[in-house]
Design an enzyme around this catalytic site. Structure first.
Site, PDB file in Angstrom:
ATOM      1  N   ASP A   1       0.845  -1.029   0.041  1.00 11.16           N
ATOM      2  CA  ASP A   1       0.028   0.031  -0.033  1.00 11.16           C
ATOM      3  C   ASP A   1       0.824   1.243   0.003  1.00 11.16           C
ATOM      4  O   ASP A   1       0.289   2.199  -0.249  1.00 11.16           O
ATOM      5  CB  ASP A   1      -0.763  -0.065   1.199  1.00 11.16           C
ATOM      6  CG  ASP A   1      -0.173  -0.304   2.563  1.00 11.16           C
ATOM      7  OD1 ASP A   1       0.479  -1.375   2.565  1.00 11.16           O
ATOM      8  OD2 ASP A   1      -0.589   0.704   3.469  1.00 11.16           O
TER       9      ASP A   1
ATOM     10  N   ASP B   1       5.147   7.807   1.110  1.00  6.55           N
ATOM     11  CA  ASP B   1       4.516   7.582   2.720  1.00  6.55           C
ATOM     12  C   ASP B   1       5.986   7.666   3.507  1.00  6.55           C
ATOM     13  O   ASP B   1       6.579   6.829   3.527  1.00  6.55           O
ATOM     14  CB  ASP B   1       4.064   6.275   2.634  1.00  6.55           C
ATOM     15  CG  ASP B   1       2.573   6.513   3.203  1.00  6.55           C
ATOM     16  OD1 ASP B   1       2.560   7.583   4.168  1.00  6.55           O
ATOM     17  OD2 ASP B   1       1.458   5.766   3.150  1.00  6.55           O
TER      18      ASP B   1
HETATM   19  P1  AMP Z   1       0.506   4.179   6.903  1.00  2.38           P
HETATM   20  O1  AMP Z   1       1.339   3.236   8.044  1.00  2.38           O
HETATM   21  O2  AMP Z   1       0.878   5.694   7.120  1.00  2.38           O
HETATM   22  O3  AMP Z   1       0.733   3.734   5.428  1.00  2.38           O
HETATM   23  O4  AMP Z   1      -0.808   3.798   7.158  1.00  2.38           O
HETATM   24  C1  AMP Z   1      -1.557   2.417   7.004  1.00  2.38           C
HETATM   25  C2  AMP Z   1      -3.099   2.911   6.932  1.00  2.38           C
HETATM   26  O5  AMP Z   1      -3.590   3.313   8.189  1.00  2.38           O
HETATM   27  C3  AMP Z   1      -3.867   3.580   6.078  1.00  2.38           C
HETATM   28  O6  AMP Z   1      -4.865   3.109   5.643  1.00  2.38           O
HETATM   29  C4  AMP Z   1      -3.823   5.016   6.647  1.00  2.38           C
HETATM   30  O7  AMP Z   1      -4.883   5.729   6.022  1.00  2.38           O
HETATM   31  C5  AMP Z   1      -4.304   4.401   8.158  1.00  2.38           C
HETATM   32  N1  AMP Z   1      -3.905   5.635   9.240  1.00  2.38           N
HETATM   33  C6  AMP Z   1      -2.690   5.761   9.521  1.00  2.38           C
HETATM   34  N2  AMP Z   1      -2.907   7.075  10.607  1.00  2.38           N
HETATM   35  C7  AMP Z   1      -4.250   6.939  10.605  1.00  2.38           C
HETATM   36  C8  AMP Z   1      -5.174   7.889  11.610  1.00  2.38           C
HETATM   37  N3  AMP Z   1      -4.405   8.685  12.538  1.00  2.38           N
HETATM   38  N4  AMP Z   1      -6.379   7.949  11.249  1.00  2.38           N
HETATM   39  C9  AMP Z   1      -6.914   6.963  10.380  1.00  2.38           C
HETATM   40  N5  AMP Z   1      -6.383   6.215   9.884  1.00  2.38           N
HETATM   41  C10 AMP Z   1      -4.925   6.225   9.886  1.00  2.38           C
HETATM   42 MG    MG Z   2       0.408   4.407   3.656  1.00  9.59          MG
END
Ligand code: AMP
Ligand code: MG
Length: 500
Positions: free
Chosen positions: A258, A268
């Site tokens: 992702d 990211d």
């Molecule tokens: P990431 O680790 O940033 O790639 O995020 C992984 C997943 O977690 C993605 O679907 C993000 O949209 C979700 N996500 C990360 N932080 C938050 C947050 N504070 N609130 C809602 N969703 C989150």
């Molecule tokens: Mg992400």
């Protein structure tokens, strides 16, 4: 008439939202959640101009309110994208933008479509337990690292603005909230393809592929098998990207599918880091306990990720399953060769060899070994990666940096001299190649942490200074010596965190 405060704000450029025209399975329409007191932390004027957005207008209170999610933008069609993904190898059928909201797309001054997204703009249908928000630390981290990456010449998402919300987000401790305006040619990830493919939704899968081809790989529309051509192109870009990262000592940290862009852009900036002293197995992320995404493991992970994309594209490659499988497998098997070519060129250039020197396979092999041996020397000496390559300008500087057993170093230097000779590499040209491929300044973790700590306390000066120092990473500047030096033992950052 809506009341004036509800009127959309004209940002000065016209949105054209192709993603919002895709089948609705691919996203959910959702408005950002307004915040208490928007205020501008940072604005990327150069990028604004590139996007056709007048910087003065973007800095106005009304536009800042848009960038905070408190007001809507004229022509925007806000949405959260659906995606799935393999996180650390484990399949998660539904992720999606949990805190990012795409406002819409602008066509930039080069005719390239760019998506404008607010990260930290509030909850979406994909938020699960999350608050949809971001703290000032991760926002400024992504801003500074992304822009530094761009200055290094590595394909990446960009930061257009960072805005404080005037609200508090609760993480390990309460932190000031912020929203990042992120700009990407596309936010489509391998995980976006996985989301529709896993649901057997061939209609959405086809539409998604056509969207990516039309807007981002138009030349491939004429290919015999566009789906296979897309797979090959994504593999090529991922191979080039990872080689480029590694040549800068960068460790992404969360190369989940992702977070793997089908455009081959860095996306990211979570627990990523540029390493100081070199170790091929270096990991910074607190959650990467098995070192899956270690510096030297990144090519294997990009290979794995693109194999997941291949899996998704199978139904679009050929009507016959076995034919599809055979073609996709042959493509995927080519990843190592693609990566090696990119890596040989990057490492060769860091040692002073131009692309031409790699054309002869025997010479290429010797340059490859020379590079491997040099990395071995750096690692054995716990030498700084960035300084280690910059020190190749002369043997005295190098001796000063690698101050242990001199014999292996002298032998290595002699081999390199011989190879420069043999490849007909002019000394001046070698120096120029090295200067253009070995940065003087990278975003060092201790500087990044320092800038975040200060910004959390309301002092943005270290951020501005760090950003300025990283804008021209290949140019020597004695006034910026503080940003060149590696951390002292006390300053060393051992671990980085997602902070989400
Ligand atoms: P990431 O680790 O940033 O790639 O995020 C992984 C997943 O977690 C993605 O679907 C993000 O949209 C979700 N996500 C990360 N932080 C938050 C947050 N504070 N609130 C809602 N969703 C989150
Ligand atoms: Mg992400």
């Amino acid at each position: 008439m809506p009341e004036p405060s509800a009127m959309p704000i004209d940002l000065g450029a016209r949105f054209d939202n192709a993603y919002a025209r895709l089948p609705e399975q691919l996203f959910s329409r959702v408005e950002p959640t307004p915040v208490a007191r928007p205020s501008l932390l940072a604005l990327n004027r150069e990028l604004a101009v590139e996007l056709g957005l007048p910087p003065e207008r973007l800095a106005s209170d009304e536009a800042v309110a848009v960038l905070a999610g408190s007001r809507s933008a004229d022509g925007a069609e806000p949405l959260a994208m659906a995606y799935a993904g393999h996180q650390f190898g484990h399949w998660v059928p539904q992720l999606g933008d949990g805190r990012a909201i795409l406002l819409g797309e602008l066509v930039d001054s080069h005719g390239v479509r760019r998506e404008v997204q607010l990260k930290g703009a509030g909850r979406t249908p994909w938020s699960r337990g999350g608050d949809g928000r971001a703290g000032i630390g991760p926002v400024l981290r992504e801003y500074v690292l992304g822009e530094a990456m761009h200055a290094l010449g590595v394909p990446t998402t960009r930061a257009l603005a960072a805005v404080a919300t005037g609200e508090t987000v609760l993480r390990e401790r309460p932190l000031p909230g912020a929203v990042l305006t992120r700009v990407a040619r596309s936010h489509v990830r391998v995980g976006t393809f996985q989301y529709v493919a896993a649901r057997g939704d061939t209609e959405a899968l086809t539409a998604l592929m056509m969207h990516v081809l039309e807007h981002h790989y138009p030349a491939l529309l004429d290919a015999d098998r566009p789906a296979l051509a897309l797979l090959d192109a994504v593999m090529q870009r991922q191979a080039a990207l990872v080689a480029h990262w590694m040549s800068a000592g960068f460790i992404h940290g969360v190369m989940n599918t992702d977070n793997c862009s089908v455009l081959g852009d860095t996306i990211d900036y979570g627990p990523c880091a540029f390493m100081d002293d070199f170790a091929a197995d270096r990991v910074f992320s607190s959650i990467d306990v098995q070192a899956r995404y270690a510096w030297g493991n990144q090519p294997a992970m990009a290979h794995w990720n693109t194999a997941q994309l291949a899996q998704c594209l199978l139904p679009l490659i050929d009507a016959d399953k076995n034919t599809s499988l055979g073609l996709a497998q042959a493509s995927v098997d080519g990843f190592d060769a693609l990566f090696s070519t990119c890596w040989d060129a990057r490492l060769g250039a860091k040692l002073g060899f131009a692309a031409g020197a790699l054309e002869d396979p025997a010479q290429a092999e010797r340059i490859r070994t020379l590079g491997k041996d040099y990395l071995g020397l750096l690692q054995a000496n716990e030498a700084d990666f960035t300084q280690g390559f910059r020190a190749l300008r002369d043997i005295e500087t190098l001796r000063g940096l690698l101050d242990t057993d001199p014999a292996p170093l002298e032998a290595w230097w002699a081999t390199r001299e011989a190879l420069l000779e043999e490849t007909g590499t002019d000394r001046q040209a070698a120096q120029a190649t090295m200067r253009a491929n070995n940065p003087v300044r990278i975003p060092r973790n201790h500087q990044v942490e320092r800038m975040i700590e200060a910004a959390t306390e309301g002092d943005l000066e270290p951020m501005r200074a760090l950003q300025a120092a990283l804008a021209h990473p290949f140019d020597e500047d004695p006034a910026l010596a503080a940003y060149e030096r590696p951390p002292t033992p006390d300053e060393r950052v051992q671990q980085t965190f997602c902070g989400t």
